[in-house]
Design an enzyme around this catalytic site. Structure first.
Site, short mmCIF file in Angstrom:
data_model
loop_
_atom_site.label_atom_id
_atom_site.label_comp_id
_atom_site.label_asym_id
_atom_site.label_seq_id
_atom_site.Cartn_x
_atom_site.Cartn_y
_atom_site.Cartn_z
CD GLU A 85 -3.01 -0.72 2.71
OE1 GLU A 85 -2.39 0.04 3.17
OE2 GLU A 85 -3.96 -1.55 2.36
CD GLU A 102 -3.31 -5.85 4.79
OE1 GLU A 102 -2.46 -5.59 3.92
OE2 GLU A 102 -4.24 -5.01 5.21
C1 GAL Z 1 -4.67 -2.15 5.91
C2 GAL Z 1 -2.94 -2.64 5.62
C3 GAL Z 1 -2.53 -3.32 7.23
C4 GAL Z 1 -3.80 -2.19 8.40
C5 GAL Z 1 -5.03 -2.61 7.73
C6 GAL Z 1 -5.61 -2.14 8.86
O1 GAL Z 1 -4.82 -0.61 4.58
O2 GAL Z 1 -2.18 -2.77 4.85
O3 GAL Z 1 -1.18 -2.88 7.34
O4 GAL Z 1 -3.37 -1.34 8.29
O5 GAL Z 1 -5.23 -1.93 6.81
O6 GAL Z 1 -6.66 -2.56 8.74
#
Ligand code: GAL
Length: 798
Positions: free
Chosen positions: A408, A488
């Protein structure tokens, strides 16, 4: 080198309190002349008043919580607002025998958070800003042979590298490596395998360095040993020579007939033994465990291991655990991986940084696939060097099936800069490891920037795609030749053991009901990706709760609640959702608990996670209905509360195959202690992870107990951390003890949270019986004996 360090706080802004290595106006700074260190960097500095400790060590976890601390890091009293607790000094005195003259000696740090400077005997060795990259220094020319030597390390954790708890200090192992002057370089082998027609071609590359002052004439002998230690292939190169200071690279192909392939189910390891021989004798020997397996990423069918499609059922994880912060003993990492494996998970993503090497060793042994992630994206020499060090260190691990270049990178990922930087990193990565593919976790802008050049598309959150539900499909249609994986997803929010939301205490519920606007529920996420076989699988945010990012709360909440397990590794109910649909054995899990005094006659939401075809629910013997289970889903009933027994019967093929029940229990009466292993190694490192729970008089867990438990330990063991998974508990994780100043009796304590707490017991190095006692006012004591058995100490990495 983990044992017998001394530690003291320096100061981030006041040189007088920082044992200043270069006080103004007192002569030369340590950068001016070799060996002119001052203050605590000087060999003669008197550190007898400093605390003694063993590594790994995380001083952040020992600090109090403070609302001026960083929320993303869990509100510990560290960082720019706390100069007095953000710099730590470590010193270690060690002997080097006179017989080591002529050997090549290096010190290797697996990870120091962060910005470390190192001196040996007053000589400045260098600086490593990264808190995640392993680094080493050649000590050979600076040592006192036949005498004592002092390593001093200044660590400055004032700045953060991530947006999650990162700890502080020398939180991974340190090794002293001695070799002949002619030796295999650190991370100096690289093994790749190809399997064809029932036979494997193993390409073994070796980088050698001649640190002697004279020419070296040598042979390289490379043997491959199978898992039982039998030689299965051998190669030899003779008549080789290296000038003083020169390096060489060699590559040779060996054949292993009928190889046993490394897989999730059968993680079989081979070992390459690289032996350097000179004048008829072995001068250096370097062992490289590796696996023989094939990897394939397909744009339409996902990921293949050894020719078989494997759905990646993964979790993203940060490094910290209850009690110990980021100073995680090796066995605790094994415990965490085993908890994930039992859930049916087959993969982890080391978000968002290079992991500790022992985690990958455990993944190799246990059969856990790894997405190995670089910290920061960039095209500077420093960033590229960090990527190179990560890849050289980790590229022999069979568990690593894909590299992630970053996560990200909002400011670049959608534009030309993102595309260029991703390409620069990927080109380097392809040179360093042509045997694997590369992804990066892309948040937005699917179809632009980084996502146009990345080798394997990484989707962060399907909600971010153009059209939410259909975003992945649109991307796939636009880039039909590009494999993809959900790097993710989920970010589902649950508090373990809580079934009525209590925002006043920053507690959500354990039902699969809450997610931030970018996240989704566990069931939505898995259902979405299970229906898209062109996506190789997913990595849920997160396996375990971690300190920091207390979304949707802020102070006084201190931990995240995204975990499928809490910070202790206690499963939340969602664990069984995944277990039902990820594992290959029958699962039936009924919740909530059945202690609702005062709610008699009121509706209680009852959920079942199961992969049985049908489930029937009974309250005190009366059926509440039999329901058919839809694939990848769960079942719900509304049941009028009456104390007693709630029982679920699971049926498949018309037969009852499983039952699960919850009962109304009595008041807490006793404390029960259960270790994850009854016997540990007496090596000063091994741990037993002990579950602490309160039971009622009939021995049933009291699910809402919050009793304060006090721990006492006797024998060759010590307590290194306590936790309970409560995301807003400000109780101490650790009691600071010097090796010669044990904690005062009663100092180690922790409240139960929803019936559970955890205490981590470590061996001291002596064999014998460790006795742990847990007591609490009004409860019968709990007791436990753990055997610490004599073993050889861990050998250094080389
Ligand atoms: C994502 C990020 C993670 C964490 C997560 C929480 O966007 O990559 O590191 O912050 O959100 O929901």
């Amino acid at each position: 080198m983990d044992f017998g360090w001394r530690f003291a706080f320096g100061h981030a802004t006041d040189p007088a309190k920082d044992f200043d290595p270069a006080p103004a106006g007192t002569g030369f700074s340590y950068l001016a002349k070799a060996g002119t260190a001052a203050g605590a960097a000087k060999a003669e500095f008197d550190d007898r008043g400093w605390r003694t400790l063993n590594l790994p060590h995380d001083w952040a976890v020992e600090l109090p919580f403070n609302d001026r601390g960083s929320g993303s890091h869990g509100y510990k009293a560290i960082g720019r607002n706390f100069p007095e607790s953000s710099v730590g000094w470590y010193r270690k005195t060690f002997s080097i025998p006179a017989s080591d003259v002529g050997r090549h000696i290096t010190i290797e740090f697996d990870g120091v958070f962060r910005d470390s400077q190192v001196w040996v005997n007053g000589f400045y060795l260098g600086r490593q800003p990264s808190g995640y990259t392993g680094f080493d220094y050649d000590l050979t020319d600076y040592l006192n042979y036949g005498g004592t030597n002092v390593i001093a390390v200044r660590v400055d954790a004032s700045l953060e590298e991530g947006w999650f708890y990162e700890g502080a200090g020398i939180y991974r192992h340190v090794w002293l490596t001695r070799t002949a002057p002619l030796h295999v370089a650190r991370w100096g082998t690289f093994v790749t395998t190809e399997v064809k027609n029932g036979s494997a071609t193993v390409t073994a590359r070796a980088s050698l360095k001649n640190d002697a002052a004279k020419d070296a004439v040598y042979e390289i002998v490379q043997n491959i040993l199978d898992a039982e230690g039998h030689p299965v292939a051998r190669a030899q190169s003779d008549g080789l020579a290296l000038k003083p200071g020169a390096s060489s690279e060699s590559s040779i192909a060996l054949t292993v007939p009928n190889p046993k392939l490394w897989s999730v189910e059968t993680p079989i390891l081979y070992k390459l033994v690289t032996s350097i021989r000179s004048a008829g004798a072995e001068v250096d020997r370097y062992e490289t465990p590796f696996g023989i397996r094939t990897l394939r990423w397909d744009a339409n069918e996902g990921f293949f291991l050894n020719g078989k499609r494997v759905e990646l059922k993964g979790t993203c994880n940060h490094q910290d655990h209850a009690g110990v912060g980021v100073a995680v003993p090796d066995e605790l990492n094994v415990f965490r991986l085993e908890q994930l494996k039992k859930m049916g998970s087959n993969a982890i993503r080391t978000s968002h940084n290079p992991p500790t090497p022992e985690l990958l060793e455990a993944c190799d042994r246990l059969g856990m696939l790894v997405m190995d992630e670089n910290r920061l994206m960039g095209a500077t020499p420093d960033v590229l060097n960090q990527l190179e060090r990560l890849m050289k260190r980790d590229r022999n691990h069979p568990c690593v099936v894909i590299w992630s270049l970053g996560n990200e990178e909002w400011s670049i990922e959608g534009g030309d800069k993102g595309a260029r930087i991703t390409q620069t990193m990927q080109s380097l990565a392809q040179l360093l490891d042509p045997s694997r593919r590369f992804t990066c976790a892309i948040d937005n802008s699917w179809g632009r920037g980084s996502s146009t050049v990345i080798d394997v598309m990484g989707f962060n959150y399907f909600t971010h795609g153009d059209g939410r539900e259909t975003g992945n499909d649109r991307y796939h249609a636009k880039f039909p030749d590009k494999p993809c994986v959900a790097t993710e997803d989920a970010s589902t929010l649950c508090t373990r053991g809580v079934y009525v939301e209590d925002r006043g205490h920053q507690h959500l519920t354990a039902y699969d009901k809450t997610a931030p606007d970018w996240g989704v529920l566990a069931e939505e996420s898995w259902t979405h990706y299970a229906a898209r076989p062109y996506v190789a699988g997913l990595f849920q945010w997160t396996g375990f709760d971690y300190r920091g990012e207390p979304t949707p709360f802020s102070w006084p909440a201190i931990s995240s609640q995204f975990g499928i397990l809490d910070t202790c590794g206690f499963p939340k109910d969602n664990y069984y959702y995944y277990q039902a649909w990820w594992s290959d054995h029958p699962v039936l899990h009924l919740f909530p608990h059945w202690n609702w005094p005062g709610k008699e006659g009121q509706d209680i939401e009852v959920w079942v996670y199961s992969n049985c075809e049908e489930v029937e629910l009974f309250l005190n013997g009366i059926s509440q209905g039999r329901k058919a289970m839809k694939r990848n889903s769960h079942l719900e009933w509304r049941v009028k509360y009456a104390p007693g027994t709630l029982l679920a019967r699971g049926y498949s093929g018309g037969k009852e195959i499983l039952t699960d029940k919850v009962e109304t229990t009595g008041e807490p009466a006793t404390i029960q202690l259960a270790p994850h292993r009854a016997s540990i190694k007496a090596d000063g490192e091994d741990v037993a992870v002990v579950t602490v729970q309160a039971n009622d008089a009939q021995g049933r867990m009291a699910p809402t107990a919050s009793n304060l438990i006090t721990f006492q330990i006797a024998g060759p063991g010590k307590l290194i951390g306590v936790g309970n998974g409560d995301p807003s508990s400000h109780e101490a994780d650790r009691i600071v003890e010097g090796m010669n100043t044990p904690a005062t009796p009663g100092a180690w304590k922790r409240s139960l949270f929803q019936g559970l707490a955890q205490v981590i017991v470590q061996s001291t190095g002596e064999p014998g019986e460790i006795t742990l006692t847990a007591s609490s006012a009004g409860l019968m004591d709990g007791g436990l004996k753990i055997q610490a058995s004599k073993v050889a100490l861990q050998a250094p990495g080389h």
